[in-house]
Structures are given as C-alpha cells and as structure tokens.
Design an enzyme around this catalytic site. Structure first.
Site, PDB file in Angstrom:
ATOM      1  N   TYR A   1       0.843  -1.202   0.000  1.00  0.00           N
ATOM      2  CA  TYR A   1       0.000   0.000   0.000  1.00  0.00           C
ATOM      3  C   TYR A   1       0.877   1.250   0.000  1.00  0.00           C
ATOM      4  CZ  TYR A   1      -2.896   3.719   2.043  1.00  0.00           C
ATOM      5  OH  TYR A   1      -3.525   4.902   2.300  1.00  0.00           O
ATOM      6  N   HIS A   2       1.921   1.244   0.816  1.00  0.00           N
ATOM      7  CA  HIS A   2       2.845   2.368   0.906  1.00  0.00           C
ATOM      8  C   HIS A   2       3.531   2.619  -0.434  1.00  0.00           C
ATOM      9  CE1 HIS A   2       5.850   5.047   2.636  1.00  0.00           C
ATOM     10  NE2 HIS A   2       6.801   4.291   2.104  1.00  0.00           N
ATOM     11  N   HIS A   3       4.028   1.554  -1.068  1.00  0.00           N
ATOM     12  CA  HIS A   3       4.728   1.694  -2.344  1.00  0.00           C
ATOM     13  C   HIS A   3       3.820   2.283  -3.425  1.00  0.00           C
ATOM     14  CE1 HIS A   3       8.766   0.234  -1.854  1.00  0.00           C
ATOM     15  NE2 HIS A   3       8.371  -0.864  -1.216  1.00  0.00           N
TER      16      HIS A   3
END
Length: 282
Positions: free
Chosen positions: A148-150
């Site tokens: 999700y962060h990437h």
C-alpha cells in the site's frame, strides 16, 4: 501566483547533468504520461500476488548477494539525494522562513540541483517497487502496509510533480533521509552484519515522525488556501490526498511499531519464560 525572487544555496559543486536539467521538460513529460503510474501499479499488483501463488509450492530463494547490491544502491542513491536536497530546505528556512518553505516550490529554474534530485526522487518510486519482489521470492511475510505504501507514494509523487507542489521539498528531504538510514541498515543485514536491534526501532520511529511532520505541513499549507490568505502553490485536492495518505501511514506504521516492538517482545519473553520453567521442571 507571484512570489518574491529568491536566492539558491551556495552549492560547493554542481554537476554537468544538474546544470543541464530543464524542469519544464520533465513536467511536460509527467503531465503527458501521468497514466503510466496506474499501469505500473497494476502490473506490480499482478506480479506480487501471482508471484506469491507461484512461490507457495517452491523453496524460497536466498538472493543474499542481489539483496546486498540492491540495498546498497538504494542507500547510496538516498544519501546522495539527501545531501543535494537538504541544503535547499535549510537555506529556505534560514533566509525566508516557514511560510516560504511550505508555499513556494523549490524546483524552479534557478535551482537546478534541487530540481534534478526532486525529479530523481519521483522516478525512484518506480524501481523501489522491486523491494517487494525480494519479499515474495524469499517467502517473507508481505504485509498490507508494504505494498500500500509503495503504490500510494508512487502515484502521489507523480501527481504532485505535475503541480509543482510546494510542500514537496519537505516530503522529499524527509524521505531521502529516512531511506538513507533504512536501506543502509538493510544492506548491512544482507551482508550478514548484525547492527544493534534498537536501530530498526529507530527507523520505524523516524517513519512515524515523518508522518506527523507531513500532516503538520499539509495542515499549515491548507490554512493559506482560505480566502484572503497568502498564495500557496498547492491545490486543495493535493492537501486532501496527502493528509489521507500520511494519516493512513501513521496508523499503519504505529500498528506495526506496536506489534513488532511491544507485542512481539512480550510474546518472545513469554516463550522464553515458559522454556525456562520447562527446563527447571526437568
């Protein structure tokens, strides 16, 4: 929007590739190809989850040599990026104050050094997706926070670059700084060195601090978007996206921090105590 003319940091040396950087060309390219980010993220999602399925019936790959090279390259890139962008942020704060650092973009024609490394920062979010492939091929846990962060960082960075978002100088410098430490730590681990365990906790704490500062900068910028306030080179849509992103990161990183360093330690201590009791009883 009109802003006062500003000076740029006195860089000790400017490389030829930095001198040749034309910010408008890169912005035009990003605006004309903004949909590429979604394609890359779609391919990324397909690869990592199909990769997990493919690896489910296979032995994990070690890949220690490749992992060492990968993390060393990203650590080196982040360190260079930080040393080339931090001077501009410090110069701006010292000479023009917090408002200017939040509301006036740094990658203007006059400062090609900061402009080039901001552009590199945006592009780097694409190869950084490769982090996940090491997790998949080595059959390590792939948590929601990771992918999700990437994805969201890549999409937000590309979107913000097309707008010349003024708050970007803060986000770029903070991310370069944290990644400098994080990838150096990963590289040492891949080389079979054993850095002190508290360093991993410090890295997560720095990531949490990064989210807090990110939210604060966005809230500060939003104040200037109200009628009658000073100009600020950021859109309300961007602030909303950024606050949602940083807020969700904070929650997810805080949850990870708690599970990794408090719940995990408690479970380890309990297991050790149980083992000690078993030894004594025998």
């Amino acid at each position: 929007m009109e802003f006062m003319e500003v000076t740029v940091p006195n860089y000790s040396y400017v490389f030829n590739f930095e001198k040749k950087f034309i910010h408008q060309d890169t912005r035009d390219w990003m605006q004309n190809n903004w949909t590429y980010g979604f394609y890359y993220c779609g391919i990324y999602m397909i690869l990592i989850f199909s990769g997990q399925h493919w690896m489910s019936s296979r032995q994990r790959f070690e890949l220690r040599g490749l992992l060492t090279i990968w993390n060393t390259l990203l650590a080196t890139f982040s360190i260079i990026g930080f040393t080339r962008t931090a001077p501009e942020l410090i110069h701006t704060l010292r000479n023009y104050g917090l408002y200017h650092s939040v509301c006036v973009p740094s990658f203007i024609e006059q400062d090609r050094v900061s402009g080039f490394w901001t552009w590199m920062f945006v592009l780097s979010k694409l190869p950084e997706l490769g982090d996940t492939m090491f997790i998949v091929l080595r059959k390590q846990p792939l948590i929601f926070l990771h992918w999700y962060h990437h994805i969201t960082v890549l999409l937000y960075s590309w979107f913000s670059y097309t707008e010349y978002t003024s708050t970007a100088r803060w986000f770029v410098v903070m991310n370069y700084f944290v990644h400098s430490i994080m990838y150096t730590y990963y590289a040492l681990k891949a080389m079979r060195y054993s850095p002190p365990k508290f360093i991993s906790m410090v890295i997560t704490a720095l990531q949490l601090l990064q989210m807090v500062i990110g939210c604060a900068i966005n809230i500060w910028a939003y104040r200037y978007l109200e009628p009658g306030q000073k100009d600020c080179c950021i859109s309300k849509h961007n602030v909303h996206f950024s606050l949602l992103m940083y807020g969700s990161y904070f929650i997810l990183f805080a949850r990870f921090f708690h599970k990794a360093y408090f719940v995990g330690r408690k479970n380890t201590k309990t297991s050790n105590d149980d083992y000690s009791k078993k030894i004594k009883s025998n």
